[in-house]
Design a protein around this motif. Structure first.
Motif, PDB file in Angstrom:
ATOM      1  N   GLY A 125      -3.767   7.948  -9.186  1.00 25.88           N
ATOM      2  CA  GLY A 125      -4.130   6.558  -8.894  1.00 25.88           C
ATOM      3  C   GLY A 125      -3.216   5.692  -7.981  1.00 25.88           C
ATOM      4  O   GLY A 125      -3.631   4.731  -7.763  1.00 25.88           O
ATOM      5  N   TYR A 126      -1.937   6.180  -7.669  1.00 23.20           N
ATOM      6  CA  TYR A 126      -1.000   5.461  -6.808  1.00 23.20           C
ATOM      7  C   TYR A 126      -0.672   6.189  -5.888  1.00 23.20           C
ATOM      8  O   TYR A 126       0.441   6.032  -5.080  1.00 23.20           O
ATOM      9  N   GLY A 127      -1.592   6.990  -5.266  1.00 22.76           N
ATOM     10  CA  GLY A 127      -1.079   7.593  -3.810  1.00 22.76           C
ATOM     11  C   GLY A 127      -0.578   8.818  -4.093  1.00 22.76           C
ATOM     12  O   GLY A 127      -0.336   9.391  -5.230  1.00 22.76           O
ATOM     13  N   GLN A 128       0.048   9.120  -2.966  1.00 28.95           N
ATOM     14  CA  GLN A 128       0.688  10.710  -2.995  1.00 28.95           C
ATOM     15  C   GLN A 128       2.008  10.481  -3.971  1.00 28.95           C
ATOM     16  O   GLN A 128       2.784   9.457  -4.246  1.00 28.95           O
ATOM     17  N   VAL A 129       2.323  11.916  -4.435  1.00 31.45           N
ATOM     18  CA  VAL A 129       3.285  11.833  -5.657  1.00 31.45           C
ATOM     19  C   VAL A 129       4.405  12.934  -5.143  1.00 31.45           C
ATOM     20  O   VAL A 129       4.126  13.998  -4.176  1.00 31.45           O
ATOM     21  N   ASP A 130       5.657  12.514  -5.290  1.00 30.52           N
ATOM     22  CA  ASP A 130       6.743  13.425  -4.832  1.00 30.52           C
ATOM     23  C   ASP A 130       7.587  13.522  -6.002  1.00 30.52           C
ATOM     24  O   ASP A 130       8.184  12.804  -6.578  1.00 30.52           O
ATOM     25  N   PHE A 154      -4.447   0.210   1.258  1.00 31.18           N
ATOM     26  CA  PHE A 154      -3.965   1.050   0.170  1.00 31.18           C
ATOM     27  C   PHE A 154      -4.459   2.781   0.542  1.00 31.18           C
ATOM     28  O   PHE A 154      -5.475   2.921   1.374  1.00 31.18           O
ATOM     29  N   GLU A 155      -3.824   3.686   0.296  1.00 31.42           N
ATOM     30  CA  GLU A 155      -4.283   4.957   0.330  1.00 31.42           C
ATOM     31  C   GLU A 155      -5.444   5.217  -0.344  1.00 31.42           C
ATOM     32  O   GLU A 155      -5.830   4.572  -1.202  1.00 31.42           O
ATOM     33  N   GLY A 157      -6.675   0.046  -4.187  1.00 33.70           N
ATOM     34  CA  GLY A 157      -7.322  -0.448  -3.081  1.00 33.70           C
ATOM     35  C   GLY A 157      -8.826  -0.367  -3.484  1.00 33.70           C
ATOM     36  O   GLY A 157      -9.765  -1.046  -2.946  1.00 33.70           O
ATOM     37  N   ARG A 158      -9.457   0.396  -4.275  1.00 36.51           N
ATOM     38  CA  ARG A 158     -10.547   0.468  -5.097  1.00 36.51           C
ATOM     39  C   ARG A 158     -10.890  -1.049  -5.765  1.00 36.51           C
ATOM     40  O   ARG A 158     -12.093  -1.617  -5.483  1.00 36.51           O
ATOM     41  N   SER A 159      -9.853  -1.364  -6.385  1.00 34.20           N
ATOM     42  CA  SER A 159     -10.113  -2.723  -6.852  1.00 34.20           C
ATOM     43  C   SER A 159     -10.318  -3.900  -5.852  1.00 34.20           C
ATOM     44  O   SER A 159     -11.149  -4.651  -6.125  1.00 34.20           O
TER      45      SER A 159
END
Length: 329
Positions: free
Chosen positions: A22-27, A217-218, A224-226
């Motif tokens: 839920g917070y975009g891409q993960v590294d 937002f991504e 972004g959905r909120s």
């Protein structure tokens, strides 16, 4: 200049944003670096959860802290899962003993330990009473799997009933410079001697990132959905939906100007202010890289004078804080 040790003992590394859905891409390599940087800086409390990244958060924390177990406190959470890990709206609760036992076993394997220091129910399970949920936690504690047990995100009545059992010795709630919704629950727990853990110090990035009012937002980022759809079941959405996002970006911009005058970042200033508040014993901060960890902790040793605190207080007095408690029973 005060010794930063007492203050750093009041912060904990929150691993939700580094790897959770839920917070975009993960590294994941960056996430490993963040946990390592927190440890090297002196952070000794680590908060994670069974469902953050479908277990990847716990696995990374366990990997980096292996061999350091006796020097840290590990807190994890169970009782919730996604039926579809790609869809944040498929969250379901199950705080039955059998489910918690399975959650715990899986968490311990990923964390590479035989017990955790704090084990919390992630959300209230409406299928069980607060008393039943606490009894299930007590069984885990009696088995030596957790030293302290408690809950996150219970509403006022559920919190009152759970605490009245005498079983919870820890609670975790959202709290920040912009979020005071759960002060009563935190105060009640503190009066009973429970460990008070707070999350959301940076308000899901609003008080750490440099957002503009028109930020995009991504696609897989719940914030972004909120913004687009309003409430989506996530407690933090009250800060992003409708006009709230622009208003909070304006607050952040004014706080950043004060931070600039001190030669530190907004994140460092916000965390320094947060740990000086009396409402928590451990204030979690979320970071996704080693650089973010180092930056966020930079404000802890600073002596904040009256004028600086007064400026921050004046800015925050204009914030439109949410009053509605969206969590639990």
């Amino acid at each position: 200049m005060p010794d930063e040790r007492p203050l750093i003992s009041r912060v904990g590394f929150g691993s939700g944003t580094m790897i959770a859905q839920g917070y975009g891409q993960v590294d994941e390599d960056a996430a490993r670096g963040a946990v390592e940087a927190a440890y090297r800086a002196g952070v000794r409390f680590y908060d994670t959860a069974h469902f953050y990244g479908s277990g990847r958060s716990e696995a990374i924390v366990g990997e980096i802290l292996q061999g350091r177990r006796d020097q840290v406190r590990l807190c994890t959470k169970g009782g919730v899962r996604y039926t579809d890990p790609t869809n944040l709206l498929t969250l379901v609760c199950d705080s039955s003993y059998d489910a918690l036992r399975r959650f715990m076993e899986e968490s311990l394997t990923r964390l590479r330990t035989d017990h955790v220091d704090v084990y919390l129910l992630h959300q209230f399970d409406p299928a069980l009473t607060p008393e039943q949920q606490m009894e299930n936690l007590q069984r885990l504690k009696d088995e030596g799997l957790a030293r302290d047990v408690g809950f996150c995100n219970f509403g006022a009545e559920a919190s009152r009933r759970a605490l009245a059992t005498g079983i919870p010795t820890a609670v975790e709630y959202s709290f920040s410079l912009l979020d005071h919704r759960y002060l009563h629950e935190l105060s009640d727990a503190g009066a009973r001697g429970a460990l008070r853990i707070t999350y959301g110090s940076f308000v899901h990035g609003l008080l750490s990132e440099n957002f503009a009012e028109d930020h995009e937002f991504e696609p897989d980022d719940w914030r972004g959905r909120s913004r687009r759809e309003g409430r989506s079941g996530t407690s933090g959405n009250v800060f992003f939906a409708g006009d709230a996002f622009a208003a909070n970006v304006a607050i952040a911009r004014r706080l950043r100007a004060v931070a600039d005058s001190l030669g530190i970042s907004l994140a460092a200033f916000v965390l320094a202010l947060t740990v000086r508040r009396p409402y928590s014993d451990v204030a979690l901060f979320g970071s996704r890289t080693a650089a973010e960890v180092e930056d966020g902790l930079r404000g802890l040793p600073l002596a904040l004078d009256y004028a600086t605190l007064a400026r921050a207080g004046e800015i925050l007095a204009s914030a439109n804080r949410p009053a509605e408690n969206l969590l639990g029973l």
